[in-house]
Design an enzyme around this catalytic site. Sequence first.
Site, PDB file in Angstrom:
ATOM      1  CD  GLN A   1      -2.926  -0.948   2.348  1.00 37.24           C
ATOM      2  OE1 GLN A   1      -2.590  -1.442   3.422  1.00 37.24           O
ATOM      3  NE2 GLN A   1      -4.065  -0.297   2.185  1.00 37.24           N
TER       4      GLN A   1
ATOM      5  CG  HIS B   1      -8.033  -5.681   5.391  1.00 41.48           C
ATOM      6  ND1 HIS B   1      -9.247  -5.209   4.942  1.00 41.48           N
ATOM      7  CD2 HIS B   1      -7.092  -4.872   4.824  1.00 41.48           C
ATOM      8  CE1 HIS B   1      -9.033  -4.170   4.131  1.00 41.48           C
ATOM      9  NE2 HIS B   1      -7.747  -3.942   4.054  1.00 41.48           N
ATOM     10  CD  GLU B   2      -3.765  -4.257   6.761  1.00 34.25           C
ATOM     11  OE1 GLU B   2      -3.113  -4.004   5.728  1.00 34.25           O
ATOM     12  OE2 GLU B   2      -4.769  -3.601   7.090  1.00 34.25           O
TER      13      GLU B   2
ATOM     14  CG  HIS C   1      -3.478  -5.074   1.390  1.00 36.05           C
ATOM     15  ND1 HIS C   1      -4.019  -4.504   0.259  1.00 36.05           N
ATOM     16  CD2 HIS C   1      -4.178  -4.546   2.421  1.00 36.05           C
ATOM     17  CE1 HIS C   1      -4.991  -3.665   0.594  1.00 36.05           C
ATOM     18  NE2 HIS C   1      -5.116  -3.682   1.912  1.00 36.05           N
TER      19      HIS C   1
HETATM   20 ZN    ZN Z   1      -6.612  -2.647   2.883  1.00 37.92          ZN
END
Ligand code: ZN
Length: 156
Positions: A49, A136-137, A140
């Site tokens: 991110q 969630h992470e 990624h």
């Molecule tokens: Zn996210």
Amino acid sequence: MIYPIVLYDNPILRQKALRIRQGTELRDLIGDMFETMRHAKGCGLAAPQIGKSIQLFVVEFSLDEKKEPIKKVFLNPSIVIDETAQNINFDEGCLSIPDITIAVPRKEVLTIDYFDENWNIKKEKVTGFLARVILHEYDHLIGKLIIDYAKESPHQ
Ligand code: ZN
């Protein structure tokens, strides 16, 4: 420093992040990730991110104002989800997809093997909200975004 956060149409968010060579000095990068996450008011941030396709994410949040916040760094994580656990739907946001939330079903019981910020090897059983943030992470790091869950379950 505060990094600009990569948005959902950037292909780096669809790549599988690379394992980090054990012992790599990451102190400055980890500090910057916490700073970037706090500035964006997130509770988790994965390295892709901020444009770095490596297996690193950080989490920090407080569920109880009276207690110390949960603050953790995960390097080269691997996760085993407890498939017998209940699927729980919860509206998730993502710093890379501003202004939307999506109901994401997840099993909030898992075991995670990882290295911490000092390259100490760790193994933890995690449940509840922390398990959700970790999943969630972790998504990624494997090129997955919450919008993919909307596609998987169009009738929910
Ligand atoms: Zn996210």
